[in-house]
Write a protein that holds these residues in place. Structure first.
Motif, PDB file in Angstrom:
ATOM      1  N   LEU A 237       0.803  -1.214   0.000  1.00  0.00           N
ATOM      2  CA  LEU A 237       0.000   0.000   0.000  1.00  0.00           C
ATOM      3  C   LEU A 237       0.843   1.276   0.000  1.00  0.00           C
ATOM      4  N   LEU A 238       2.135   1.149  -0.172  1.00  0.00           N
ATOM      5  CA  LEU A 238       3.024   2.308  -0.184  1.00  0.00           C
ATOM      6  C   LEU A 238       2.697   3.201  -1.376  1.00  0.00           C
ATOM      7  N   GLU A 239       2.502   4.509  -1.118  1.00  0.00           N
ATOM      8  CA  GLU A 239       2.105   5.431  -2.179  1.00  0.00           C
ATOM      9  C   GLU A 239       3.235   6.351  -2.625  1.00  0.00           C
ATOM     10  N   SER A 240       4.184   6.660  -1.721  1.00  0.00           N
ATOM     11  CA  SER A 240       5.245   7.602  -2.054  1.00  0.00           C
ATOM     12  C   SER A 240       6.538   7.160  -1.383  1.00  0.00           C
ATOM     13  N   LEU A 241       7.629   7.289  -2.135  1.00  0.00           N
ATOM     14  CA  LEU A 241       8.938   6.907  -1.599  1.00  0.00           C
ATOM     15  C   LEU A 241       9.970   7.885  -2.145  1.00  0.00           C
ATOM     16  N   ASP A 242      10.621   8.641  -1.249  1.00  0.00           N
ATOM     17  CA  ASP A 242      11.616   9.636  -1.646  1.00  0.00           C
ATOM     18  C   ASP A 242      12.956   9.255  -1.016  1.00  0.00           C
ATOM     19  N   LEU A 243      13.869   8.756  -1.828  1.00  0.00           N
ATOM     20  CA  LEU A 243      15.182   8.317  -1.357  1.00  0.00           C
ATOM     21  C   LEU A 243      16.307   9.108  -2.025  1.00  0.00           C
ATOM     22  N   ARG A 244      16.025  10.314  -2.463  1.00  0.00           N
ATOM     23  CA  ARG A 244      17.048  11.102  -3.151  1.00  0.00           C
ATOM     24  C   ARG A 244      18.158  11.499  -2.184  1.00  0.00           C
ATOM     25  N   MET A 245      19.394  11.607  -2.751  1.00  0.00           N
ATOM     26  CA  MET A 245      20.599  12.048  -2.040  1.00  0.00           C
ATOM     27  C   MET A 245      20.847  11.258  -0.758  1.00  0.00           C
ATOM     28  N   ASN A 246      20.775   9.939  -0.814  1.00  0.00           N
ATOM     29  CA  ASN A 246      21.016   9.087   0.346  1.00  0.00           C
ATOM     30  C   ASN A 246      22.259   8.228   0.194  1.00  0.00           C
ATOM     31  N   SER A 247      23.062   8.459  -0.841  1.00  0.00           N
ATOM     32  CA  SER A 247      24.282   7.683  -1.102  1.00  0.00           C
ATOM     33  C   SER A 247      23.984   6.193  -1.230  1.00  0.00           C
ATOM     34  N   LEU A 248      22.844   5.869  -1.807  1.00  0.00           N
ATOM     35  CA  LEU A 248      22.502   4.470  -2.051  1.00  0.00           C
ATOM     36  C   LEU A 248      23.333   3.964  -3.215  1.00  0.00           C
ATOM     37  N   SER A 249      23.688   2.689  -3.182  1.00  0.00           N
ATOM     38  CA  SER A 249      24.442   2.108  -4.286  1.00  0.00           C
ATOM     39  C   SER A 249      23.884   0.723  -4.581  1.00  0.00           C
ATOM     40  N   GLY A 250      24.215   0.228  -5.763  1.00  0.00           N
ATOM     41  CA  GLY A 250      23.733  -1.086  -6.174  1.00  0.00           C
ATOM     42  C   GLY A 250      22.602  -0.963  -7.171  1.00  0.00           C
ATOM     43  N   ILE A 251      21.828  -2.031  -7.278  1.00  0.00           N
ATOM     44  CA  ILE A 251      20.716  -2.051  -8.238  1.00  0.00           C
ATOM     45  C   ILE A 251      19.407  -1.738  -7.525  1.00  0.00           C
TER      46      ILE A 251
END
Length: 153
Positions: free
Chosen positions: A6-20
């Protein structure tokens, strides 16, 4: 992440995430906004109704090794074979080279200065005479300063 149906919005910008990007994100049917910009993501964007139809290419901006729709960058093997271990090895090599150059520079400068003092007798005498004169001048200045303070007080 895939169990959060039921997740409607996800904001993960500028979090230094890496991978696929995990394939489970494509299964989130109610997801309306997803912002993964300015991370270090690589590989293809998972295929699925939500990830392909709704999202703006700007929400993936800043991920140099990310490819696939909705981006105008096709996924071929040379671009998607990027992985973090190669990048980390490059960073480790850069750090080792930096320390090596600093140590070599310090050693060279140290021996140029002190090597001349060891090899040239008259330069050694001049250097230590200059140091002695400097200490004498500092000593005289301090003594006169405190004498002036006592006299004025």
């Amino acid at each position: 992440m895939g169990s959060m149906q039921l997740l409607e919005s996800l904001d993960l910008r500028m979090n230094s995430l890496s991978g696929i990007i995990p394939q489970s994100l494509a299964n989130l049917n109610f997801l309306e906004t997803l912002n993964l910009s300015y991370n270090n993501l690589s590989g293809g964007i998972p295929t699925g109704n939500q990830l392909q139809a709704i999202f703006d290419p700007y929400e993936y901006m800043g991920n140099a090794y990310l490819c696939g729709s909705p981006l105008n960058k096709s996924c071929n093997t040379s671009e998607t074979s990027h992985n973090d271990t190669v990048e980390n090895n490059n960073n480790d090599l850069d750090e080792i080279l930096l320390y090596l150059i600093v140590v070599i520079g310090f050693g060279f400068g140290f021996w140029v200065f002190f090597g001349v003092l060891v090899l040239k007798r008259n330069w050694r005498y001049c250097f230590f005479q200059m140091v002695d004169n400097m200490f004498d001048r500092i000593y005289v200045f301090v003594i006169l300063y405190f004498a002036r303070l006592r006299r004025d007080a």
